[in-house]
Design an enzyme around this catalytic site. Structure first.
Site, PDB file in Angstrom:
ATOM      1  N   ASN A 173      28.324   0.990  29.181  1.00  0.00           N
ATOM      2  CA  ASN A 173      29.581   1.570  29.888  1.00  0.00           C
ATOM      3  C   ASN A 173      30.473   0.883  29.712  1.00  0.00           C
ATOM      4  O   ASN A 173      31.672   0.556  30.175  1.00  0.00           O
ATOM      5  CB  ASN A 173      29.377   1.660  31.910  1.00  0.00           C
ATOM      6  CG  ASN A 173      28.430   2.284  31.781  1.00  0.00           C
ATOM      7  OD1 ASN A 173      27.461   2.643  33.062  1.00  0.00           O
ATOM      8  ND2 ASN A 173      28.969   3.768  31.061  1.00  0.00           N
ATOM      9  N   ASP A 195      25.909  11.337  37.906  1.00  0.00           N
ATOM     10  CA  ASP A 195      26.654  11.313  37.263  1.00  0.00           C
ATOM     11  C   ASP A 195      27.566  12.359  37.401  1.00  0.00           C
ATOM     12  O   ASP A 195      27.411  12.939  38.226  1.00  0.00           O
ATOM     13  CB  ASP A 195      26.137  12.296  35.918  1.00  0.00           C
ATOM     14  CG  ASP A 195      26.263  12.030  34.157  1.00  0.00           C
ATOM     15  OD1 ASP A 195      27.584  11.122  34.574  1.00  0.00           O
ATOM     16  OD2 ASP A 195      26.209  13.107  33.466  1.00  0.00           O
TER      17      ASP A 195
HETATM   18  C1  FPP Z   1      29.184   8.105  35.982  1.00  0.00           C
HETATM   19  O1  FPP Z   1      30.502   9.349  36.310  1.00  0.00           O
HETATM   20  C2  FPP Z   1      28.693   7.245  37.237  1.00  0.00           C
HETATM   21  C3  FPP Z   1      28.884   6.077  37.373  1.00  0.00           C
HETATM   22  C4  FPP Z   1      29.262   5.555  35.842  1.00  0.00           C
HETATM   23  C5  FPP Z   1      28.853   4.774  37.825  1.00  0.00           C
HETATM   24  C6  FPP Z   1      28.168   5.007  39.064  1.00  0.00           C
HETATM   25  C7  FPP Z   1      28.424   4.424  40.073  1.00  0.00           C
HETATM   26  C8  FPP Z   1      29.012   4.234  41.538  1.00  0.00           C
HETATM   27  C9  FPP Z   1      28.481   5.637  42.082  1.00  0.00           C
HETATM   28  C10 FPP Z   1      30.070   3.737  42.418  1.00  0.00           C
HETATM   29  C11 FPP Z   1      29.414   2.880  43.286  1.00  0.00           C
HETATM   30  C12 FPP Z   1      27.612   2.310  42.901  1.00  0.00           C
HETATM   31  C13 FPP Z   1      26.999   1.112  44.250  1.00  0.00           C
HETATM   32  C14 FPP Z   1      25.267   1.699  43.826  1.00  0.00           C
HETATM   33  C15 FPP Z   1      27.504   1.104  44.479  1.00  0.00           C
HETATM   34  P1  FPP Z   1      30.833   8.812  34.971  1.00  0.00           P
HETATM   35  O2  FPP Z   1      32.218   8.041  35.162  1.00  0.00           O
HETATM   36  O3  FPP Z   1      29.921   9.065  33.522  1.00  0.00           O
HETATM   37  O4  FPP Z   1      31.458  10.467  35.220  1.00  0.00           O
HETATM   38  P2  FPP Z   1      31.363  11.978  33.844  1.00  0.00           P
HETATM   39  O5  FPP Z   1      30.602  11.854  32.918  1.00  0.00           O
HETATM   40  O6  FPP Z   1      32.176  12.733  34.770  1.00  0.00           O
HETATM   41  O7  FPP Z   1      32.742  10.906  33.436  1.00  0.00           O
END
Ligand code: FPP
Length: 246
Positions: free
Chosen positions: A69, A21
């Site tokens: 998501n 996250d």
């Molecule tokens: C959460 O941060 C992250 C995600 C919803 C996606 C995670 C994906 C990756 C790291 C990309 C690639 C992954 C793989 C396994 C190839 P957020 O967007 O919720 O951040 P925020 O809470 O700050 O808005």
């Protein structure tokens, strides 16, 4: 002593699960679009996977995309899906070189056709590896998984293949998408949020929870070592008293 050598290899968690996250906030801090955070999150995925495999952890589960998501702006969802396909395809070789088997949990068939195809291809291509299993939670939510298990078991009862009385914790665990995978002893969430967000609700009944303020794109091997050291300092009692547990 450096962090890595402070880890007791005899008390290593077999399974570590991670809620990655903070990608969006990490990008925002730098005045960049959210997708920039996701792109940089891939480096943290690589580092964490490598560190876990080097230590001898057997299962690593990463929460990459939840069923919730899909509600994000379309542009971000598309970019995330593209990044997943791109990453999965480009990492197959490294996964094989490092003996890592890829698996996935979630409502995978509802992924865009291309993402689903690439994912199945990577799973097939890495299935013989035995050093560590990397499990991507994609279009996953624990409530979806539990509902599916309940429906599947009810279906078996309806068909006369199972009696309601025969359903126990093992039967239920076998109906989940994590069938055959031991429950995680350690769950890590980055970015300072202290929620579970519909992740592995059944499987984390006795997991140790570790929250770090580090945003996911900044998460490095040392951060994983710190989480494991913290876990190893805890007393896991499973409902017993201290003297019994030890
Ligand atoms: C959460 O941060 C992250 C995600 C919803 C996606 C995670 C994906 C990756 C790291 C990309 C690639 C992954 C793989 C396994 C190839 P957020 O967007 O919720 O951040 P925020 O809470 O700050 O808005």
């Amino acid at each position: 002593m450096d962090l890595k050598s402070r880890i007791n290899r005899e008390k290593l968690p077999h399974h570590i699960a991670v809620i990655m996250d903070g990608n969006g906030r990490w990008a925002k801090q730098q005045g960049k679009p959210r997708v920039f955070g996701h792109r940089n999150g891939v480096k943290a995925v690589r580092e964490t996977t490598e560190a876990a495999a080097e230590l001898g952890v057997k299962y690593l589960t990463l929460y990459a995309f939840s069923t919730e998501n899909w509600n994000r702006p379309k542009l971000e969802v598309n970019a995330l899906m593209a990044l997943l396909v791109e990453t999965i395809r480009s990492e197959i070789k490294t996964l094989n070189e490092n003996g890592i088997r890829l698996q996935a949990i979630g409502d995978l068939e509802k992924l865009p056709a291309r993402s689903f195809k690439e994912l199945m291809n990577a799973i097939e291509n890495t299935r013989h590896n035995t050093r560590m299993t990397l499990i991507l939670a994609l279009n996953y939510s624990a409530k979806w998984e539990i509902m599916k298990a309940v429906k599947d078991l009810a279906g078996l009862v309806e068909q006369g293949k199972l009696t309601a009385d025969a359903i126990d914790e093992d039967t239920f665990a076998d109906a989940l998408s994590t069938r055959g995978i031991p429950d995680p002893e350690l769950l890590i969430r980055t970015s300072g949020e202290t929620r579970i967000s519909n992740f592995l609700l059944w499987q984390i009944a006795y997991s140790e929870l570790y929250f770090t303020p580090t945003f996911w794109p900044d998460f490095r091997k040392e951060d994983l070592y710190k989480a494991i050291i913290d876990y190893q300092d805890r007393e896991r009692r499973f409902g017993k008293i201290s003297e019994q547990a030890n």
